[in-house]
Scaffold this motif. Structure first.
Motif, short mmCIF file in Angstrom:
data_model
loop_
_atom_site.label_atom_id
_atom_site.label_comp_id
_atom_site.label_asym_id
_atom_site.label_seq_id
_atom_site.Cartn_x
_atom_site.Cartn_y
_atom_site.Cartn_z
N ASP A 126 -7.18 0.98 -1.13
CA ASP A 126 -7.24 1.89 0.00
C ASP A 126 -8.39 1.53 0.94
O ASP A 126 -8.72 2.28 1.84
CB ASP A 126 -7.39 3.34 -0.48
CG ASP A 126 -8.63 3.54 -1.33
OD1 ASP A 126 -9.27 2.54 -1.70
OD2 ASP A 126 -8.95 4.70 -1.63
N THR A 127 -9.01 0.35 0.74
CA THR A 127 -10.08 -0.11 1.62
C THR A 127 -9.64 -1.39 2.32
O THR A 127 -9.15 -2.32 1.68
CB THR A 127 -11.38 -0.38 0.83
OG1 THR A 127 -11.77 0.82 0.15
CG2 THR A 127 -12.49 -0.83 1.75
N PRO A 146 -5.16 2.85 4.61
CA PRO A 146 -6.52 2.70 4.09
C PRO A 146 -7.39 3.92 4.41
O PRO A 146 -7.37 4.43 5.53
CB PRO A 146 -7.03 1.45 4.82
CG PRO A 146 -5.81 0.73 5.26
CD PRO A 146 -4.78 1.77 5.52
N LYS A 147 -8.14 4.37 3.40
CA LYS A 147 -9.05 5.49 3.61
C LYS A 147 -10.41 5.02 4.14
O LYS A 147 -11.18 5.82 4.66
CB LYS A 147 -9.24 6.25 2.29
CG LYS A 147 -7.97 6.90 1.77
CD LYS A 147 -8.23 7.60 0.44
CE LYS A 147 -6.95 8.22 -0.09
NZ LYS A 147 -7.17 8.86 -1.42
N LYS A 148 -10.67 3.74 3.97
CA LYS A 148 -11.95 3.19 4.43
C LYS A 148 -11.71 1.85 5.08
O LYS A 148 -10.88 1.06 4.64
CB LYS A 148 -12.92 3.05 3.25
CG LYS A 148 -14.29 2.51 3.63
CD LYS A 148 -15.16 2.27 2.40
CE LYS A 148 -15.55 3.57 1.74
NZ LYS A 148 -16.53 3.35 0.64
N HIS A 149 -12.46 1.58 6.15
CA HIS A 149 -12.39 0.29 6.82
C HIS A 149 -13.82 -0.25 6.90
O HIS A 149 -14.69 0.35 7.54
CB HIS A 149 -11.80 0.45 8.23
CG HIS A 149 -11.45 -0.85 8.87
ND1 HIS A 149 -10.75 -0.93 10.06
CD2 HIS A 149 -11.68 -2.15 8.50
CE1 HIS A 149 -10.58 -2.20 10.40
NE2 HIS A 149 -11.14 -2.95 9.46
N GLU A 172 -8.14 0.03 -5.83
CA GLU A 172 -9.08 0.06 -4.72
C GLU A 172 -8.45 -0.49 -3.43
O GLU A 172 -9.16 -0.83 -2.49
CB GLU A 172 -10.32 -0.76 -5.08
CG GLU A 172 -11.06 -0.21 -6.26
CD GLU A 172 -12.01 -1.22 -6.89
OE1 GLU A 172 -12.77 -0.81 -7.78
OE2 GLU A 172 -11.96 -2.39 -6.50
N ARG A 203 0.85 -1.19 0.00
CA ARG A 203 0.00 0.00 0.00
C ARG A 203 0.88 1.24 0.00
O ARG A 203 1.82 1.35 0.78
CB ARG A 203 -0.90 0.04 1.24
CG ARG A 203 -1.88 -1.12 1.32
CD ARG A 203 -2.56 -1.06 2.69
NE ARG A 203 -3.49 -2.17 2.85
CZ ARG A 203 -4.77 -2.11 2.52
NH1 ARG A 203 -5.27 -1.00 2.02
NH2 ARG A 203 -5.56 -3.15 2.70
N SER A 227 -8.18 8.97 10.35
CA SER A 227 -7.67 8.95 8.97
C SER A 227 -8.49 8.06 8.02
O SER A 227 -8.21 8.01 6.83
CB SER A 227 -6.22 8.48 8.96
OG SER A 227 -6.12 7.17 9.54
N SER A 228 -9.47 7.32 8.54
CA SER A 228 -10.24 6.42 7.67
C SER A 228 -11.70 6.40 8.07
O SER A 228 -12.06 6.59 9.24
CB SER A 228 -9.67 4.99 7.73
OG SER A 228 -9.81 4.46 9.03
N ASN A 229 -12.55 6.18 7.07
CA ASN A 229 -13.99 6.08 7.30
C ASN A 229 -14.36 4.64 7.64
O ASN A 229 -13.92 3.70 6.97
CB ASN A 229 -14.75 6.53 6.06
CG ASN A 229 -14.51 7.99 5.73
OD1 ASN A 229 -14.45 8.83 6.62
ND2 ASN A 229 -14.37 8.30 4.45
N VAL A 234 -0.49 4.21 0.68
CA VAL A 234 -1.06 5.05 1.72
C VAL A 234 -1.84 4.16 2.68
O VAL A 234 -2.17 3.02 2.38
CB VAL A 234 -2.00 6.12 1.13
CG1 VAL A 234 -1.23 7.11 0.27
CG2 VAL A 234 -3.12 5.48 0.32
#
Length: 310
Positions: free
Chosen positions: A108-109, A68-71, A106, A64, A152-154, A66
């Motif tokens: 980042d999830t 993860p932007k989403k969990h 994808e 990765r 940092s993540s949704n 970065v």
């Protein structure tokens, strides 16, 4: 006797024999690369309940660039018998299928799976009852919201229940969404595997003969697991999840008309709903089969990407 001992009849943590002594370690090899952790939390009334938390470690995923932007956390609610460890291989297969289907852009999830052991089951204390299990389910969602929320993540939740667990999942979603604060993580998906519309409907379906007493016992029951009422509540909430109905076509426990009722009602009240029948599967086989696992994996990926089902 049926009324007085309904908790013993409905909830069977002692079946099959030695179910409560199952060990997660016995299933470690077949679950790889998913790693499972045994945790304990307190239910809303203080009862000690057990969880299984599964993830694919970052070292086993593609690199990765970065964080993860989403969990997305999948919350699993089991059926009324056995315990969690024997279910870990199929739950792992769903996580592996999600991971395999992720495209490189994808990455980042992140996806995790948390399975709840109801009170009285496996390593959890107490005795099973609908009221107690409802408290356990809310405690689970509260714990996930606290444990997995990061600035940092949704964080998003998908609730998945099998058989009576479908009732647990739908009821938990209804309670959570009804009282949800704007800052709470949303429930984006609801998977109802081999669901029934409610215990009252099951009694009438299983004992249609009017001369038998069972169909008349529902007013005396304190276990209802009413999926119809739960979905109606969900439909009134501001943030509505998408719904996947996953029946088994050779279900020997839940009559086929039950899934039809749930699907029809879900469409009527405006919930985005899809259905995937697992052909030839018995009641406990819908997600032990690859097509059932793939259906759940596809659904989770779609809702996490914001795709709407019809």
């Amino acid at each position: 006797m049926t009324v007085l001992f309904q908790d013993k009849i409905i909830y069977m943590p002692y079946m099959p024999p030695f179910a409560r002594s199952e060990k997660m370690e016995d299933y470690t090899t077949v679950c790889k690369p998913v790693e499972w952790e045994h945790r304990h939390i307190k239910s809303l009334d203080g009862t000690r309940i057990a969880l299984c938390v599964g993830q694919i470690p970052d070292s086993d995923r593609q690199a990765r660039a970065v964080m993860p932007k989403k969990h997305v956390v999948i919350c699993y609610f089991q059926g009324n018998g056995s315990s969690l460890p024997p279910r870990l291989p199929l739950l792992s297969n769903v996580l592996k299928a999600i991971h395999a289907r992720q495209a490189v852009p994808e990455q980042d999830t992140r996806y995790s799976l948390v399975a709840l052991s109801y009170r009285g089951y496996w390593k959890s204390s107490g005795r099973a009852s609908q009221r107690g299990i409802e408290l356990d389910a809310q405690a689970l969602l509260n714990w996930i919201s606290t444990t997995f929320s990061k600035p940092s993540s949704n964080l998003e939740l998908v609730l998945w229940g099998q058989s009576i667990g479908a009732g647990v999942a739908a009821t938990a979603a209804a309670t959570y969404l009804k009282d949800q604060a704007p800052e709470d993580p949303p429930v984006t998906g609801l998977v109802l595997e081999t669901p029934f519309s409610g215990i009252k409907s099951m009694l009438i379906a299983l004992y249609p003969q009017k001369w038998l007493p069972y169909r008349y016992l529902w007013p005396f029951l304190w276990n209802h697991w009413d999926n119809i009422a739960a979905l109606q509540t969900i439909a009134t909430c501001r943030r509505k999840p998408q719904v996947l109905i996953l029946p088994a076509t050779r279900d020997e426990v839940v009559p086929p008309g039950e899934a039809d009722k749930v699907e029809r009602l879900s469409h009527e009240i405006g919930l985005p709903t899809q259905r995937k029948d697992v052909i030839g599967a018995l009641h406990t086989e819908a997600t032990t089969r690859r097509e059932g696992q793939d259906a759940v994996a596809r659904f989770v990926l779609d809702v996490s990407k914001g795709k709407h089902v019809r």
